[in-house]
Design an enzyme around this catalytic site. Sequence first.
Site, mmCIF file in Angstrom:
data_model
loop_
_atom_site.group_PDB
_atom_site.id
_atom_site.type_symbol
_atom_site.label_atom_id
_atom_site.label_comp_id
_atom_site.label_asym_id
_atom_site.label_seq_id
_atom_site.Cartn_x
_atom_site.Cartn_y
_atom_site.Cartn_z
ATOM 1 C CD GLU A 59 54.561 -106.937 -25.019
ATOM 2 O OE1 GLU A 59 55.178 -108.020 -24.926
ATOM 3 O OE2 GLU A 59 55.133 -105.864 -25.254
ATOM 4 C CG HIS A 128 57.175 -100.318 -33.588
ATOM 5 N ND1 HIS A 128 58.154 -101.064 -34.216
ATOM 6 C CD2 HIS A 128 57.373 -100.505 -32.266
ATOM 7 C CE1 HIS A 128 58.910 -101.657 -33.302
ATOM 8 N NE2 HIS A 128 58.454 -101.331 -32.111
#
Lengths: 323, 339
Positions: A59, A128
Site C-alpha cells: 500500500e 477491516h
Amino acid sequence: MRELVYYEAKLEGLREILAADERVHLFAESFLGLSEHRGLFREIVKDYPDRVIAPPISEIGFCGLAIGAAMAGLRPIVDLSTASFTFEAWPQIVNEAANALYMSGGQTRAPVVFHMLHGLRGGGAAQHSHSPQAMLWNCPGLEIVLPSSPRDVRGLLKTAVNSNNPTIFIDHTLLFELRGPVPEADEAIPFGQADVKRAGGDVTVIATSYMVQRCLTVADRLANEGIQVEVVDPRTLVPLDFQTLMASVEKTRRVVIVDECHQSCGVAAELAARIGEAGFDKLQAPIRRVTTLDVPVPYSAPLEEFISPSESRVADAVRAVLS
Amino acid sequence: MLPKLPRESLIELCRKMFLIRYFEEALIGLHNEERFKGHYHVYIGQEATGVPAISCLGVGDYLFTTHRNHGHLLARGADPRRLLAEILGRRDGYNKGKGGSFHTNVTSLGFPQTSGVVGGIIPLATGAAYAVRAQKTDRISVCLFGDGALEEGAAAESFNMASLWKLPVLYLCENNGKYGQGKAAGTARSSTMAVYPLTDLPAGYKIPAQQVDGTNAGAVHGVVSEAVKKIRQGGGPQFIEAQTVRWPGGVTNWPVVPIATDAAIAWDVTSVPEAEREWYRDSDPVLIFIRELVEKKQVSREEISEIQQGILGVVSQAVEFAFDSPYPNSETALEDVFA
C-alpha cells in the site's frame, strides 16, 4: 429516468472515465471489494490491460507510486480495498499527497483518487471496518467524497478524477445492491453541493455514505408516527456545503447527525461543533450524534449491531430531539 | 579521475561544486550567527556525486530529492538567491516560504516534490517513472536519497514494482557514512542494515546495482551516464550507491565549518585544524576535483582562484538578496491548500 443498481452505476462511471481520458490509470484488484459482482471488473481489465494494473500488496508503495505518477501528468485511481488499509499508506497519503501543493508554494499538483470501502460491513471485525474519513479530514489538502446513491457514485467519481487535488473516495459495500435513478447523460456532480435526500419540517438528520440510506428507511418509519424528517447528505466533507446544512437546521431547529466513524473526534463531532458555533440560537434541542461506539469493532453479529449507528438508535435520537 | 568531458564542461562542474560548497558554508555561518532558525541539512562532502550525476540528465527528466536537497537543486541550475530566500522563509523563495530547507523544490527544473520524510520520495520517483513510460516519452525519473532511506519499507516496495514493471528510474543512493564514523563517534548515525553491501537490497529485487566512489567525479559521471543510457533504452531500473566520507563539520545535527574551503588547501592542508585535516586531504571531493583539473592541465591554479572568487561573489549576492526579500504576508498561509 432509467434505474441502475449501485454497482452498475459505479462501473459505468468508471468505464466512461477510462474511455474519456487516457491519463487515467487504475491500480486495483477489484474496485468492488469482495462483492459477488467483482467479476465484472475483470471485463474492464480486459478492455484496458495497459491502464488497469493489479499492484503487489504494497500500500505505501503503490499509493506513493500513484501520487508520483499524478505529479508527472497522469490521473491515477488507486483502490485500497478496505479503508482500514489506508493506514499502511498513511505517510504517502497524508504526508506526501496532501502536502504537495502547499509545501511547494502552489507548484506541484497531485491529482490522484484514493478509492476505499469503509465501515461496518458485517463480520469485518476490528481490522477491516474502519471509517477513516474524520482522521483524513484532519489532514488539510485532501478532498473527501462519500457517495450514497447510484446517481451520486457515478457523478462524484467523475468529478474526483477531474479534480486537480488528491481526493479520497470513500464507498460502502452495503450500498452496492441499491437501485436508483441514474441519468443516461454524462453527469459530473460538483463537489461541495449537499443533497437534501428527503424533505421534512420537524428534524434535520445529517447523514453520510450508507447512513443516508439507513436514515431514509428510519424517516419512512417515523413518518408513520407523524414525524417529518429531513435527510441531508453533504456528499463531500471537503469541500463542505455548510450553507445547505444550516438552511435545513434553521428550518427544523433540531439536528441529529449520523455517521459511521467512531464517536470521538468523528465526522459527527466536527459537524456538531460547526452547527453549534454558527447556529446555537437557532436550536431548540441539543445536537444528537449517532455514531459507532468508541470501541474496536467486534466480530460477532449481535456485538457489531450493538455498537453500530443502528436504525433504532437513529429513531431514538430523532424522538429525543423532539421531546 | 576526471569525467570524460570537454574542458568547458569540466569548468562548469567545478563552478557548481564551488557554488554548493560556498552556499552551504555561508548557510552554516548564518545559522550559527542566529540569523535564521530551524533545522537544515547540508550537502558538503557529496559535491562530486550530485554535480556530475545530475549533469548526465536531460531537461525533461524528473528528480526527486530529500531534506539534503540544496546541492541537488544548485547542481541542476537553481538560482542560489531564491534557494536561500526559501531557506530563510522569505517571499521570493522558490516555495513562497512554505517549504523551507526541508522541502525546496522547483518544478520548472524537474523537481516535483522534495520530501523530508526518510524514504518518502522512493515511491514518488517510481511513480513518475511509471507516468513517463505510460506517456511514451524517453524521459527518466531519478531518485536521490541517503542510505538511511533503504531502512524504510517504502524502498523495498518501490524496488519490487520498478523491477516488475521495468520502470525507467535511477535510484541514486548517496551513502555519506562510508566508514560508519558517525556511529563510532556516537553522533550522526550511519545506516543500520542487515543487508551489506547496500547494493544487495536492490539486487535482491533483480535491479542492477553497483557501487561507486562518490568523491570521484569521473567515476560517478561514468557509471551514471551509462546507467541513464540503459534506462533510456528501456532497460528498466538501475541502482547506484555512491560512497562518500562524512564531512567532519556535519557529524552532529548542527554543523560547524572547521575551516572555510579555499583552493589553496588542495595543495597544502597545514592550515586545517589537525582533527579535520585527514578529511580535507583525502576525502574532500571538491579539493580532489580541482587538484585533478590542475594536474591534468585543464585549468591553472590562477583560473581556479578566479572561479572561486566569482562564486564567493555569487553567494554573497544571494545572501544579500535573501535578506532583502520580505517575509510573506501572513494571510498567504491560507493559500495553496487546494488547486
